[in-house]
Design a protein around this motif. Structure first.
Motif, PDB file in Angstrom:
ATOM      1  N   TYR A  74       0.824  -1.213   0.000  1.00 50.96           N
ATOM      2  CA  TYR A  74       0.000   0.000   0.000  1.00 50.96           C
ATOM      3  C   TYR A  74       0.856   1.260   0.000  1.00 50.96           C
ATOM      4  N   ILE A  75       2.008   1.212   0.612  1.00 52.81           N
ATOM      5  CA  ILE A  75       2.875   2.389   0.638  1.00 52.81           C
ATOM      6  C   ILE A  75       3.850   2.389  -0.539  1.00 52.81           C
ATOM      7  N   ASP A  76       4.117   1.205  -1.093  1.00 48.76           N
ATOM      8  CA  ASP A  76       5.103   1.110  -2.174  1.00 48.76           C
ATOM      9  C   ASP A  76       4.460   0.980  -3.548  1.00 48.76           C
ATOM     10  N   GLY A  77       3.160   0.677  -3.573  1.00 49.94           N
ATOM     11  CA  GLY A  77       2.513   0.340  -4.847  1.00 49.94           C
ATOM     12  C   GLY A  77       2.147   1.564  -5.678  1.00 49.94           C
ATOM     13  N   PRO A  78       1.635   1.310  -6.867  1.00 46.68           N
ATOM     14  CA  PRO A  78       1.306   2.400  -7.800  1.00 46.68           C
ATOM     15  C   PRO A  78       0.192   3.321  -7.295  1.00 46.68           C
ATOM     16  N   ASP A  79      -0.657   2.801  -6.389  1.00 43.61           N
ATOM     17  CA  ASP A  79      -1.784   3.620  -5.920  1.00 43.61           C
ATOM     18  C   ASP A  79      -1.475   4.317  -4.601  1.00 43.61           C
ATOM     19  N   LYS A  80      -0.180   4.386  -4.225  1.00 42.75           N
ATOM     20  CA  LYS A  80       0.189   4.905  -2.902  1.00 42.75           C
ATOM     21  C   LYS A  80      -0.371   6.296  -2.636  1.00 42.75           C
ATOM     22  N   LEU A  81      -0.572   7.077  -3.666  1.00 42.05           N
ATOM     23  CA  LEU A  81      -0.997   8.468  -3.432  1.00 42.05           C
ATOM     24  C   LEU A  81      -2.454   8.582  -3.005  1.00 42.05           C
ATOM     25  N   THR A  82      -3.216   7.498  -3.179  1.00 44.08           N
ATOM     26  CA  THR A  82      -4.634   7.560  -2.796  1.00 44.08           C
ATOM     27  C   THR A  82      -4.956   6.646  -1.610  1.00 44.08           C
ATOM     28  N   GLN A  83      -3.948   6.118  -0.938  1.00 43.73           N
ATOM     29  CA  GLN A  83      -4.199   5.099   0.090  1.00 43.73           C
ATOM     30  C   GLN A  83      -4.345   5.651   1.503  1.00 43.73           C
ATOM     31  N   PHE A  84      -3.886   6.872   1.729  1.00 42.18           N
ATOM     32  CA  PHE A  84      -3.768   7.337   3.112  1.00 42.18           C
ATOM     33  C   PHE A  84      -4.457   8.671   3.340  1.00 42.18           C
ATOM     34  N   PRO A  85      -5.224   8.780   4.436  1.00 43.40           N
ATOM     35  CA  PRO A  85      -5.951  10.016   4.705  1.00 43.40           C
ATOM     36  C   PRO A  85      -5.030  11.186   5.049  1.00 43.40           C
ATOM     37  N   PHE A  86      -3.799  10.855   5.438  1.00 42.01           N
ATOM     38  CA  PHE A  86      -2.862  11.922   5.791  1.00 42.01           C
ATOM     39  C   PHE A  86      -1.791  12.032   4.721  1.00 42.01           C
ATOM     40  N   VAL A  87      -1.237  13.234   4.601  1.00 43.81           N
ATOM     41  CA  VAL A  87      -0.172  13.471   3.616  1.00 43.81           C
ATOM     42  C   VAL A  87       1.069  12.720   4.049  1.00 43.81           C
ATOM     43  N   GLY A  88       1.641  11.961   3.130  1.00 38.82           N
ATOM     44  CA  GLY A  88       2.862  11.229   3.459  1.00 38.82           C
ATOM     45  C   GLY A  88       3.605  10.858   2.207  1.00 38.82           C
ATOM     46  N   THR A  89       4.893  10.734   2.361  1.00 37.83           N
ATOM     47  CA  THR A  89       5.717  10.413   1.189  1.00 37.83           C
ATOM     48  C   THR A  89       6.458   9.105   1.373  1.00 37.83           C
ATOM     49  N   SER A  90       6.512   8.592   2.606  1.00 39.10           N
ATOM     50  CA  SER A  90       7.155   7.304   2.836  1.00 39.10           C
ATOM     51  C   SER A  90       6.571   6.725   4.120  1.00 39.10           C
ATOM     52  N   ARG A  91       6.910   5.480   4.417  1.00 35.91           N
ATOM     53  CA  ARG A  91       6.290   4.810   5.561  1.00 35.91           C
ATOM     54  C   ARG A  91       6.669   5.457   6.883  1.00 35.91           C
ATOM     55  N   ASP A  92       7.716   6.275   6.893  1.00 38.46           N
ATOM     56  CA  ASP A  92       8.124   6.880   8.177  1.00 38.46           C
ATOM     57  C   ASP A  92       7.765   8.345   8.246  1.00 38.46           C
ATOM     58  N   ASP A  93       7.040   8.836   7.265  1.00 38.11           N
ATOM     59  CA  ASP A  93       6.892  10.283   7.187  1.00 38.11           C
ATOM     60  C   ASP A  93       5.458  10.649   6.813  1.00 38.11           C
ATOM     61  N   PHE A  94       4.551  10.553   7.786  1.00 34.31           N
ATOM     62  CA  PHE A  94       3.194  11.055   7.563  1.00 34.31           C
ATOM     63  C   PHE A  94       3.004  12.331   8.353  1.00 34.31           C
ATOM     64  N   ASP A  95       2.368  13.306   7.727  1.00 36.02           N
ATOM     65  CA  ASP A  95       2.087  14.571   8.397  1.00 36.02           C
ATOM     66  C   ASP A  95       0.640  14.527   8.880  1.00 36.02           C
ATOM     67  N   PHE A  96       0.455  14.206  10.173  1.00 41.80           N
ATOM     68  CA  PHE A  96      -0.899  14.024  10.707  1.00 41.80           C
ATOM     69  C   PHE A  96      -1.631  15.349  10.889  1.00 41.80           C
ATOM     70  N   SER A  97      -0.993  16.448  10.465  1.00 42.74           N
ATOM     71  CA  SER A  97      -1.677  17.755  10.531  1.00 42.74           C
ATOM     72  C   SER A  97      -2.275  18.134   9.170  1.00 42.74           C
ATOM     73  N   ARG A  98      -2.052  17.320   8.158  1.00 42.36           N
ATOM     74  CA  ARG A  98      -2.573  17.636   6.820  1.00 42.36           C
ATOM     75  C   ARG A  98      -3.261  16.413   6.229  1.00 42.36           C
ATOM     76  N   PHE A  99      -4.520  16.607   5.811  1.00 41.32           N
ATOM     77  CA  PHE A  99      -5.230  15.513   5.140  1.00 41.32           C
ATOM     78  C   PHE A  99      -4.830  15.451   3.672  1.00 41.32           C
ATOM     79  N   ASN A 100      -5.081  14.298   3.089  1.00 40.13           N
ATOM     80  CA  ASN A 100      -4.671  14.027   1.707  1.00 40.13           C
ATOM     81  C   ASN A 100      -5.901  14.003   0.797  1.00 40.13           C
ATOM     82  N   PRO A 101      -6.200  15.104   0.123  1.00 42.68           N
ATOM     83  CA  PRO A 101      -7.436  15.163  -0.670  1.00 42.68           C
ATOM     84  C   PRO A 101      -7.574  14.020  -1.674  1.00 42.68           C
ATOM     85  N   ALA A 102      -6.469  13.601  -2.269  1.00 42.39           N
ATOM     86  CA  ALA A 102      -6.567  12.548  -3.292  1.00 42.39           C
ATOM     87  C   ALA A 102      -7.148  11.259  -2.703  1.00 42.39           C
TER      88      ALA A 102
END
Lengths: 544, 544
Positions: free
Chosen positions: A182-210
């Motif tokens: 889910y974090i490495d796959g092609p759909d990673k940009l739509t999998q998580f409610p929070f903005v994140g770029t890698s498994r160790d780096d989610f910004d829980f102060s920003r939601f992910n519109p996509a």
């Protein structure tokens, strides 16, 4: 400002999002919307600071004395939205209120027209459900926890399967479990409610519109199939990887409010606060009390609210819980437990996990189709409901896809029988002494014989609501082979003694001596004049 | 002033009352009392007005940092009392506080000595009970609702029966059900908590000391037999005759406080707020919430508190409920329900009405001794407890007297087995997949086969807490014929796979193919060094 990432999401998903707007009903520009459809106010404004945290935005929708005030939300890229599910037809006006000058004091109107939409599902008749328009809703759910995080091709396969399947409710996770793909796959940009770029780096102060655009589209696609979405907000399956099960109370509260702002206007949403709640080690029942109350406060439409347990069972008596969403397999293995749960909670009982048909190495996924079907019947003749799941090689409960099991067809057969039954739903009739029957006393009886192999059923019914001279017809139901065989005779009620009453000629219905048989008994002809014998109206009798 | 009636009561029951004082421990004059015995301050004072309503009287008992402040009460005839159950040995001092000048500011002291008294029963280990001194208490109750309202001869017969019976708890009513003999009979003056001269004339503003003297004596006589009293404060069985089930909230609150003032110092009291609560038509669960909280506030010792249901089941999750006192027969007919109740309430589960052994025309009193005994075993291997009742020609559940049934002896046999079992009580071990066993994982297993007739038991146990090389012995138990037959072999645990583990030689225990058999398996020998296989420690496994 928006991060480059969000801009990238926005570009990438503009087409899906356009689709969503069409799918969800007219956008702000439009003037007409279906009753219980979705009206969306779209506003543009500066996005200085962090609008996901700082924004206060609501709109007041008015029609005569009716007043609704849903919260709006920031959707990224300088776009702000307020969604409304109009509960009545006619002319509605709206005005916005915001701490953001670009968004405050806007107003408009819409025309709401009657359509085919039955409205959200509510509790009806204490232990059952109905749409807002009064149409009974009998949940026959299935479990597809991770389907919304699969490829579009896989999602379409799942939707095609559901279109033919007997299920009208789907339990699904709002946040995926920890799995590398889910974090490495092609759909990673739509999998998580929070903005994140890698498994160790989610910004829980920003939601992910996509992520939300994708999930909203999937919720809408299920709605178009008439399927209720039992949307699970919190889950334990993080394996310490993403921190989604250890977020702070502030993050959790913000997440719940944002989910409500985005999804409450979807007609087919049910709120499931958690799956296997007690395995989210850092959340207590008191935490969930608060999150329930946030949903209750900010969802203007009062969509159904429950929580799904593991070991520790949340107190479903709490006033913000609308129905029971239980995982306790024993409760559907044997007769007589669902009636007790009904008397304990006086709310609808949904057995949302009863083990799955499958060949999993895990014993929760090792049921035969016969046994899963049997458990459904045990639940239904207890005046409760049950939810399906499958873990054959296809892994349906995780990703969806296709169904390979033998139970869905039989569950569909059961659903037809139940939907043709009493409008008020199946209720236990004499549950402390006749544990395998439900229906409507005096009118309708559904007996289920489980894995017994009876060869005869003496026509004897619990006395409640019966009176001398009532006439009944019977059907022999083979729940596995899905046949309904009418019994030629008509049966007539004799003089009721204290507890049970027999056919005047003491007739006996011959049964085939096979397992998984049922018997349906329905009143026919005119109601005799004689007064009904009332005792025992109560479940138990006074003892002294 | 006192009414002539009360004076008459006082004269009539002076001898009984003297007995009571002796029985209950030293009176105010005395200086020494046993730990958890009863110390009573007796004060004389004017009785202008209505001391049953107007009196404020408490005493503060102190020993070092320990402080207790029980309420006192008016006992009629110018006598006022404050009772104290000293919870620790040593020197205690006391001072009284009252709005009555004759009673205020009195003081004294007492010496409390260790004795044989084990102290009141508390919840222990979440789902079980123990005396205050730590001695485990396993409730094996019986039901004698009206025994305290029978003739002295009948009461003595009941006490003689209980002395030989296996029961250590008695459910009984504080207020008799409506039956003409209670108001018309020779004992009418001791039957009612309120002053009354005929069935239409009770004064709910005045308590009847003679009734309390009589009931206190009976509670003490049960205490002397080591029997806990599950005292039922409210009951529905008034048939609209005496108004005892339609008294005002003010009267009900006064009654609860007065009962607590009089009975809280009895070591063997359990508070049962009601029997078949929902049949007291004018009292809601919210009313009982208040009465529970009054008991909780005024009982300085925190005696056990519960309520017994009929149709509507009170929410036993409420914080003032210490244990579940359930009437739901299905819950003990089948395996697997008590473990669910444990997980729902996380409190002890006592099935206080499971139908009775008897030949009553009412179906709640038509069980065979075999079936009542079977239900006890089903409750116990579910990690719960059950309560006996009998309605053969003797009418034991009403008036007491003698026992004629076949179940008590077998219940006594079960009690011995349970009391010889794990000190922490029986707990389910793998209850969602092995429904007929309880014990202590790794140490003790009690399997019950109900009315199945197994001829063999392959030695296979749930893996929890087991490790390779552990050794076990087994006993075959015939629960009906009350025999325990040791199995000659010793069994040894092999390499644990995921869920269950077998004997290294896959040995099988031969069983006699009879119903009502059980199997006891206990660890023997040294603990092997190898680490235990932990999974599955949880009741259910994570699914994703």
């Amino acid at each position: 400002m928006t991060t480059p990432l969000i801009r990238r999401f926005a570009r990438l998903f503009a087409p899906l999002f356009a689709l969503l707007l069409i799918a969800c009903g007219p956008a702000a520009a439009a003037e007409r919307v279906e009753r219980w459809g979705m009206h969306e106010i779209v506003l543009k404004g500066k996005d200085a600071g962090n609008p996901f945290i700082d924004l206060e935005l609501t709109a007041t929708f008015k029609r005569g004395a009716e007043r609704y005030q849903p919260e709006g939300f920031y959707d990224g890229n300088g776009t702000y939205r307020v969604r409304f599910m109009p509960p009545s037809a006619g002319e509605w006006t709206w005005t916005t209120h915001s701490n953001h000058p670009d968004l405050d004091g806007k107003s408009g109107s819409l025309t709401v027209v009657e359509g085919t939409n039955k409205g959200p599902v509510r509790v009806a008749n204490v232990h059952h459900f109905a749409h807002a328009d009064g149409t009974p809703f009998r949940p026959f759910g299935t479990t597809i926890y991770e389907w919304a995080f699969q490829s579009e091709a896989k999602k379409r396969e799942t939707l095609a399967t559901l279109q033919k399947a007997p299920f009208n409710k789907a339990r699904m996770l709002a946040v995926p479990p920890w799995k590398p793909r889910y974090i490495d796959g092609p759909d990673k940009l739509t999998q998580f409610p929070f903005v994140g770029t890698s498994r160790d780096d989610f910004d829980f102060s920003r939601f992910n519109p996509a992520y939300f655009h994708s999930l909203e589209r999937d919720v809408k696609r299920l709605s178009d199939l008439g399927i209720q979405v039992d949307l699970i907000l919190f889950r334990p399956y993080d394996k310490g990887q993403w921190g989604f099960d250890t977020t702070s109370d502030a993050v959790n509260q913000r997440f719940v409010r944002y989910m409500v702002a985005r999804f409450a206007a979807f007609q087919n949403i049910w709120w499931s606060l958690a799956n296997e709640n007690s395995y989210i080690r850092h959340l207590t029942d008191e935490d969930f009390d608060r999150y329930f109350q946030i949903v209750q406060r900010y969802d203007p439409y009062g969509h159904l609210r429950s929580i799904h347990n593991a070991d520790r069972i949340y107190d479903y008596n709490k006033p913000w819980v609308t129905h029971v969403s239980l995982q306790y397999y024993n409760a559907v293995k044997v007769f007589g437990v669902s009636p007790m749960l009904r008397d304990m909670y006086r709310k609808p009982i949904v057995h949302d996990e009863i083990n799955y048909e499958g060949n999993s190495p895990s014993r929760w996924g090792q049921l035969s189709g016969e046994e899963l079907t049997r458990r459904f019947w045990v639940a239904l003749v207890g005046g409760a409901y049950a939810t399906h799941g499958e873990v054959l090689e296809n892994g349906w409960i995780s990703g969806g896809g296709h169904l390979a099991g033998t139970s869905p067809e039989r569950i569909g057969f059961l659903r037809k029988i139940v939907e043709a039954g009493p409008k008020g739903g199946l209720a236990p009739i004499d549950q402390l002494f006749v544990m395998n029957a439900a229906g409507q006393a005096g009118e309708y009886y559904l007996y289920y014989f489980s894995d017994d192999k009876p060869t005869a059923f003496p026509f004897v019914l619990p006395v409640k609501e019966l009176r001398k001279g009532m006439k009944f017809k019977a059907d022999i139901i083979d729940t596995w082979n899905m046949t309904v065989t009418p019994v030629p005779e008509t049966f007539e009620i004799g003089e009721p003694p204290r507890y049970r009453v027999a056919d005047v000629k003491n007739r006996v219905i011959a049964l085939p001596g096979k397992p998984y048989m049922a018997l349906r008994i329905q009143r026919v002809g005119d109601m005799p004049k004689s007064a009904p014998k009332q005792a025992p109206g109560a479940i138990v009798e006074e003892e002294l």
